[in-house]
Design a protein around this motif. Sequence first.
Motif, mmCIF file in Angstrom:
data_model
loop_
_atom_site.group_PDB
_atom_site.id
_atom_site.type_symbol
_atom_site.label_atom_id
_atom_site.label_comp_id
_atom_site.label_asym_id
_atom_site.label_seq_id
_atom_site.Cartn_x
_atom_site.Cartn_y
_atom_site.Cartn_z
ATOM 1 N N ASN A 57 0.828 -1.210 0.000
ATOM 2 C CA ASN A 57 0.000 0.000 0.000
ATOM 3 C C ASN A 57 0.861 1.258 0.000
ATOM 4 O OD1 ASN A 57 -2.731 -0.393 -0.261
ATOM 5 N ND2 ASN A 57 -3.211 0.036 1.866
ATOM 6 N N ARG A 58 1.826 1.288 0.918
ATOM 7 C CA ARG A 58 2.617 2.500 1.109
ATOM 8 C C ARG A 58 3.579 2.759 -0.052
ATOM 9 N NH1 ARG A 58 4.958 0.860 5.179
ATOM 10 N NH2 ARG A 58 7.090 0.485 4.482
ATOM 11 N N SER A 59 4.289 1.729 -0.455
ATOM 12 C CA SER A 59 5.384 1.930 -1.405
ATOM 13 C C SER A 59 4.964 1.825 -2.864
ATOM 14 C CB SER A 59 6.501 0.911 -1.128
ATOM 15 O OG SER A 59 6.984 1.040 0.187
ATOM 16 N N ALA A 83 1.089 0.938 -4.183
ATOM 17 C CA ALA A 83 -0.274 1.329 -4.553
ATOM 18 C C ALA A 83 -0.498 2.834 -4.405
ATOM 19 C CB ALA A 83 -1.284 0.545 -3.720
ATOM 20 N N THR A 84 -0.065 3.399 -3.273
ATOM 21 C CA THR A 84 -0.117 4.856 -3.131
ATOM 22 C C THR A 84 1.197 5.499 -3.543
ATOM 23 O OG1 THR A 84 0.552 4.800 -0.798
ATOM 24 C CG2 THR A 84 -1.796 4.695 -1.264
ATOM 25 N N GLY A 85 2.267 4.701 -3.576
ATOM 26 C CA GLY A 85 3.577 5.237 -3.934
ATOM 27 C C GLY A 85 3.624 5.818 -5.330
ATOM 28 N N VAL A 86 2.922 5.189 -6.281
ATOM 29 C CA VAL A 86 2.931 5.725 -7.643
ATOM 30 C C VAL A 86 2.248 7.092 -7.699
ATOM 31 C CG1 VAL A 86 3.096 3.510 -8.841
ATOM 32 C CG2 VAL A 86 0.841 4.399 -8.211
ATOM 33 N N ARG A 107 12.530 11.278 -3.815
ATOM 34 C CA ARG A 107 12.225 10.411 -2.668
ATOM 35 C C ARG A 107 11.163 9.387 -3.020
ATOM 36 N NH1 ARG A 107 12.746 15.276 0.315
ATOM 37 N NH2 ARG A 107 10.482 15.606 0.222
ATOM 38 N N ALA A 108 10.131 9.821 -3.719
ATOM 39 C CA ALA A 108 9.043 8.906 -4.071
ATOM 40 C C ALA A 108 9.518 7.828 -5.043
ATOM 41 C CB ALA A 108 7.871 9.688 -4.661
ATOM 42 N N VAL A 109 10.333 8.215 -6.013
ATOM 43 C CA VAL A 109 10.872 7.252 -6.968
ATOM 44 C C VAL A 109 11.765 6.239 -6.257
ATOM 45 C CG1 VAL A 109 12.510 6.997 -8.883
ATOM 46 C CG2 VAL A 109 10.672 8.683 -9.022
ATOM 47 N N SER A 110 12.581 6.704 -5.324
ATOM 48 C CA SER A 110 13.458 5.802 -4.575
ATOM 49 C C SER A 110 12.652 4.784 -3.780
ATOM 50 C CB SER A 110 14.352 6.618 -3.642
ATOM 51 O OG SER A 110 15.172 5.778 -2.865
ATOM 52 N N GLU A 111 11.581 5.246 -3.124
ATOM 53 C CA GLU A 111 10.725 4.339 -2.346
ATOM 54 C C GLU A 111 10.054 3.311 -3.251
ATOM 55 O OE1 GLU A 111 8.606 2.639 0.837
ATOM 56 O OE2 GLU A 111 10.234 4.104 0.919
ATOM 57 N N LEU A 153 10.076 -2.368 -5.466
ATOM 58 C CA LEU A 153 9.973 -3.307 -6.593
ATOM 59 C C LEU A 153 11.242 -4.150 -6.716
ATOM 60 C CD1 LEU A 153 8.198 -1.142 -9.329
ATOM 61 C CD2 LEU A 153 7.194 -2.829 -7.784
ATOM 62 N N ASP A 154 12.397 -3.553 -6.482
ATOM 63 C CA ASP A 154 13.648 -4.310 -6.493
ATOM 64 C C ASP A 154 13.635 -5.400 -5.427
ATOM 65 O OD1 ASP A 154 14.586 -2.685 -8.544
ATOM 66 O OD2 ASP A 154 15.830 -1.444 -7.236
ATOM 67 N N GLU A 155 13.122 -5.065 -4.240
ATOM 68 C CA GLU A 155 13.040 -6.051 -3.159
ATOM 69 C C GLU A 155 12.118 -7.216 -3.541
ATOM 70 O OE1 GLU A 155 11.950 -4.384 0.615
ATOM 71 O OE2 GLU A 155 13.207 -2.620 0.296
#
Length: 322
Positions: free
Chosen positions: A183-185, A187-190, A204-208, A213-215
């Motif tokens: 949700n945080r990273s 669904a709402t992150g985009v 910051r948002a792109v890094s999160e 996604l890398d993880e």
Amino acid sequence: MKLMINGVWRGDVDPTPELEAQRMIHTGSFRDRITSDGSSGFAAEPGRYHLYVSHACPFSHRITVVHAMKRLEGTIGLSVAHAIWDTPDGWRFGETDLSTPDHGGNGFTRLHEAYRVSQSDYTGKILVPVLWDRTSRRIVNNESLEICLMLNQAFDEVGGDSRVDLYPAALCSEIDLLGSRINRSLATGVYEVAAASNQAEYDRAVSELFGFLDECEAALADDRCFLFGERTTLADVLIFTPLVRFDAVYNPLFRASKKRLVDYPRLTALVKRIHDLPGVAATVRLDHILTHYYDGDWAVANRRGIVPHMHAVSWITSGPGA
């Protein structure tokens, strides 16, 4: 900005900073629950409840995926709002290629009517999905995750497929933890990426987003079929609905451009496996998705001066002008 104030629909409200911060994503305000035994005051009964959804919205899409996987078509009806939300009327119903009439028996032509009937002085955003009680004629719940859990658990004895359990007791805590991160990273992150007002916020948002996604890509390196092994869980539903929109919408339109979904082979394979589960493919309506995003607020570049992160290109080398 469109919202209801003291039961009066307004399609022309000037956004305050507080409202603008919640322009697209925030928590639902109706939080009652349906239970199999009726102890909540809302008993699971076939034909009693109805869902108002949008095929375009990724949070509403969670509901239609669970609804399909639990085979609830004959137990809980669906009405689909028109894909174009950015109108003075907001979410609308009608017989069109991109919407259905209100099949819930209320004759609603606009979703805000359901909110007014439920609470005559309602103030707030008009959200999908909506879980509606036809008996009491009111909204039970409009929080997507809670509706998913109700569809998964409450209706097994009245038409739901009990063989499908997306929230098994042994995995609840782990699903909750991963679901919160999705949700945080993601669904709402985009939306955090898209709504960034300056370069620092965007970075910051792109890094999160891409760190998460890398993880996920690395976690799938053990060749598991789904996020928690060989069985499908709610976590798979939660990650599926934003990822199925990623290359069509979030990468080009939201400037989440550092990578595409197809650059993550294991995540791409996961999305395909979920898509191929019984009933799920029919819930993916790219015609609704593309119409919604490319004919709405997000189709306008709302922030100038933000340089998007570039997708890696193998033939560009570092140096002056590169």
